[in-house]
Design a protein around this motif. Structure first.
Motif, short mmCIF file in Angstrom:
data_model
loop_
_atom_site.label_atom_id
_atom_site.label_comp_id
_atom_site.label_asym_id
_atom_site.label_seq_id
_atom_site.Cartn_x
_atom_site.Cartn_y
_atom_site.Cartn_z
N VAL A 127 2.19 -3.73 4.15
CA VAL A 127 2.01 -4.86 3.23
C VAL A 127 2.46 -4.46 1.82
O VAL A 127 3.10 -5.25 1.12
CB VAL A 127 0.54 -5.33 3.23
CG1 VAL A 127 0.27 -6.29 2.10
CG2 VAL A 127 0.19 -5.96 4.55
N SER A 163 3.08 -7.58 -6.16
CA SER A 163 4.14 -8.53 -6.49
C SER A 163 4.18 -8.80 -7.99
O SER A 163 5.25 -8.83 -8.60
CB SER A 163 3.93 -9.83 -5.72
OG SER A 163 4.90 -10.77 -6.05
N ALA A 216 5.32 -6.31 -0.21
CA ALA A 216 4.98 -6.91 -1.51
C ALA A 216 5.83 -6.33 -2.62
O ALA A 216 6.00 -6.96 -3.66
CB ALA A 216 3.51 -6.68 -1.82
N TYR A 273 -0.91 -7.87 -1.93
CA TYR A 273 0.39 -8.51 -2.15
C TYR A 273 0.48 -9.09 -3.55
O TYR A 273 1.48 -8.93 -4.24
CB TYR A 273 0.64 -9.59 -1.10
CG TYR A 273 1.97 -10.27 -1.30
CD1 TYR A 273 3.13 -9.70 -0.79
CD2 TYR A 273 2.08 -11.45 -2.01
CE1 TYR A 273 4.35 -10.30 -0.98
CE2 TYR A 273 3.30 -12.05 -2.21
CZ TYR A 273 4.43 -11.48 -1.69
OH TYR A 273 5.65 -12.07 -1.89
#
Length: 153
Positions: free
Chosen positions: A129, A41, A133, A37
């Motif tokens: 995920v 991100s 993210a 993440y």
């Protein structure tokens, strides 16, 4: 009968080890999820200017999200494939005979070392995920005014 099975010596010896291994597995999944993440991100937030320019030039939100999702999948897919191959290869190094504390070569009853469902579940979790993210910072970046993104830097 349930009490006899629960109190059996075989399960009594195996239970703490299985809990410990399960805890380590859960911790590894949490750390992997947080690391993935954070990296994804950050990489999407670095593209805020690019996203603003695309929006200023007339790209629709759906097009931008699709492009970012494809870029993410292009970067995550080779790692997932390499991880699956490495895990499959490394399972050959695990002992296949009797293990002292369990009495059998099976670590988890009913799950083989080459269980495709387990591998696919792990890949699906990490892909989910990855998408989460990616989409959270991408939606945030799309809120930026395109004119501001063009004037930035």
């Amino acid at each position: 009968m349930q009490q006899i099975i629960y109190d059996s010596e075989s399960l009594t010896l195996r239970r703490p080890v299985v809990r410990l291994l399960g805890s380590f597995g859960l911790l590894a999944l949490i750390l992997t999820t947080l690391g993935l993440y954070a990296v994804l991100s950050y990489s999407v937030s670095e593209r805020t200017r690019e996203i603003g320019i695309r929006m200023a030039l007339g790209a629709r939100r759906r097009q931008v999200l699709r492009q970012i999702a494809l870029d993410t999948l292009r970067s995550v897919t080779p790692g997932a494939a390499a991880g699956m191959l490495a895990a499959y290869w490394l399972t050959a190094l695990l002992p296949s005979g009797h293990i002292g504390w369990s009495g059998s070569g099976v670590f988890l009853y009913g799950v083989s070392r080459a269980d495709i469902a387990t591998y696919l579940m792990v890949v699906a979790t990490l892909a989910g995920v990855s998408m989460f993210a990616t989409f959270v910072p991408a939606k945030r970046a799309m809120q930026v005014d395109p004119a501001t993104a063009l004037r930035h830097e």
